[in-house]
Design a protein around this motif. Structure first.
Motif, PDB file in Angstrom:
ATOM      1  N   ALA A  40       0.772  -1.172  -0.079  1.00 43.07           N
ATOM      2  CA  ALA A  40      -0.114   0.079  -0.041  1.00 43.07           C
ATOM      3  C   ALA A  40       0.823   1.144   0.088  1.00 43.07           C
ATOM      4  O   ALA A  40       0.654   2.423  -0.741  1.00 43.07           O
ATOM      5  CB  ALA A  40      -0.872  -0.288   1.070  1.00 43.07           C
ATOM      6  N   LEU A  41       1.752   1.189   1.017  1.00 42.02           N
ATOM      7  CA  LEU A  41       2.697   2.432   0.895  1.00 42.02           C
ATOM      8  C   LEU A  41       3.502   2.525  -0.767  1.00 42.02           C
ATOM      9  O   LEU A  41       3.568   3.627  -1.012  1.00 42.02           O
ATOM     10  CB  LEU A  41       3.809   2.159   1.911  1.00 42.02           C
ATOM     11  N   VAL A  42       3.856   1.476  -1.158  1.00 45.45           N
ATOM     12  CA  VAL A  42       4.722   1.658  -2.436  1.00 45.45           C
ATOM     13  C   VAL A  42       3.633   2.111  -3.558  1.00 45.45           C
ATOM     14  O   VAL A  42       3.994   2.931  -4.352  1.00 45.45           O
ATOM     15  CB  VAL A  42       5.175   0.231  -2.818  1.00 45.45           C
ATOM     16  N   ASP A  43       2.317   1.795  -3.695  1.00 47.10           N
ATOM     17  CA  ASP A  43       1.438   1.995  -4.474  1.00 47.10           C
ATOM     18  C   ASP A  43       1.198   3.582  -4.293  1.00 47.10           C
ATOM     19  O   ASP A  43       1.161   4.495  -5.161  1.00 47.10           O
ATOM     20  CB  ASP A  43       0.335   1.398  -4.134  1.00 47.10           C
ATOM     21  N   GLY A  44       0.958   4.125  -2.875  1.00 49.20           N
ATOM     22  CA  GLY A  44       0.897   5.541  -2.624  1.00 49.20           C
ATOM     23  C   GLY A  44       1.967   6.383  -3.136  1.00 49.20           C
ATOM     24  O   GLY A  44       1.662   7.401  -3.817  1.00 49.20           O
TER      25      GLY A  44
END
Length: 62
Positions: free
Chosen positions: A9-13
Motif C-alpha cells: 500500500a505504501l509503495v502504491d501510494g
C-alpha cells in the motif's frame, strides 16, 4: 516496519504521488512558458510575425 506488515500500500501510494507530482510539474512548466510568451509579445509587439506594415490602417470614407 516489521516483516509481518506489507508495504504494498505504501509503495502504491508513493507511485501515485510521483505520477501526480510529475503531472503538476508539467502543468507548471507549461504555464510559465505561456506567461513568458505573453510577456515577450507584450514587450515586443512586432515579434508576432505581422508583416503588413504594422502601422495604422487608412480607411477611405465615402
Amino acid at each position: 516496519m516489521s516483516d509481518e506488515k506489507s508495504t504494498d500500500a505504501l509503495v502504491d501510494g508513493v507511485k501515485t504521488a510521483v505520477v501526480h507530482f510529475g503531472k503538476a510539474a508539467f502543468e507548471v512548466a507549461a504555464g510559465v512558458g505561456a506567461l513568458f510568451v505573453g510577456i515577450t509579445q507584450t514587450v515586443r509587439p512586432g515579434s508576432q510575425g505581422d508583416e503588413d506594415g504594422g502601422g495604422p490602417q487608412k480607411v477611405p470614407v465615402e
